[in-house]
Scaffold this active site. Sequence first.
Site, PDB file in Angstrom:
ATOM      1  N   ASN A 154      66.460  -7.902   4.628  1.00 57.61           N
ATOM      2  CA  ASN A 154      66.261  -7.206   3.354  1.00 57.61           C
ATOM      3  C   ASN A 154      67.517  -7.331   2.502  1.00 57.61           C
ATOM      4  O   ASN A 154      68.643  -7.313   2.997  1.00 57.61           O
ATOM      5  CB  ASN A 154      65.817  -5.749   3.540  1.00 57.61           C
ATOM      6  CG  ASN A 154      66.678  -4.924   4.458  1.00 57.61           C
ATOM      7  OD1 ASN A 154      67.360  -5.455   5.328  1.00 57.61           O
ATOM      8  ND2 ASN A 154      66.659  -3.625   4.285  1.00 57.61           N
ATOM      9  N   GLU A 207      60.600  -9.402   5.200  1.00 54.94           N
ATOM     10  CA  GLU A 207      59.379 -10.196   5.403  1.00 54.94           C
ATOM     11  C   GLU A 207      59.223 -11.235   4.303  1.00 54.94           C
ATOM     12  O   GLU A 207      58.961 -12.415   4.553  1.00 54.94           O
ATOM     13  CB  GLU A 207      58.136  -9.285   5.402  1.00 54.94           C
ATOM     14  CG  GLU A 207      58.007  -8.390   6.607  1.00 54.94           C
ATOM     15  CD  GLU A 207      58.758  -7.078   6.474  1.00 54.94           C
ATOM     16  OE1 GLU A 207      59.712  -6.995   5.660  1.00 54.94           O
ATOM     17  OE2 GLU A 207      58.412  -6.138   7.195  1.00 54.94           O
ATOM     18  N   CYS A 258      55.671  -3.258   4.974  1.00 53.01           N
ATOM     19  CA  CYS A 258      55.180  -2.407   3.885  1.00 53.01           C
ATOM     20  C   CYS A 258      53.965  -3.061   3.214  1.00 53.01           C
ATOM     21  O   CYS A 258      53.613  -4.208   3.504  1.00 53.01           O
ATOM     22  CB  CYS A 258      56.291  -2.157   2.863  1.00 53.01           C
ATOM     23  SG  CYS A 258      56.546  -3.524   1.701  1.00 53.01           S
TER      24      CYS A 258
END
Length: 141
Positions: free
Chosen positions: A45, A58, A89
């Site tokens: 991230n 991701e 998410c």
Amino acid sequence: MSEINWTALQQAAKDAAAQAYAPYSKFPVGVAVLAASGKVYTGCNVENASYGGTICAERNAIAAAVVAGERKFEALVVYTPQTMLTPPCGICRQVIAEFFSPDAPVASCNHMQQQQQWTLGELLPAAFTPTYLANSTKVGA
Ligand SMILES: O=c1ccn([C@H]2C[C@H](O)[C@@H](CO)O2)c(=O)[nH]1
Ligand SMILES: [Zn+2]
């Protein structure tokens, strides 16, 4: 589909999490994706002072694979140094659905050697996929 080396994917995701830029949430995440070519790509991230500019691990892993020419994937592993195993998410589930089949495994692991696994179809049932665009009928054309 080739045999999935979960240990290697977990280690790759953990290594990626070590590169996370997460000064605001202090929630480092690493992801490894296994492409159909057999190659593994990773992402972490990357947060932003304008919080909405944050990109999840991701999506960064998938983008790294796409720029290398990959379009099909067999598995995704998320690593977080958290007691709770965290699934992707909602935005990332949609991006995963662009390139993974509904039966593809999506796993979450942590520093306690735990792993939880779902299929993409379980995480995002009735996903909006490119198929719908291909079948569209133009109104007024
Ligand atoms: O599956 C997840 C969940 C959260 N995050 C990131 C976004 C943000 O930087 C931080 C807290 O939400 O973790 C990911 O990268 N992947
Ligand atoms: Zn996300």
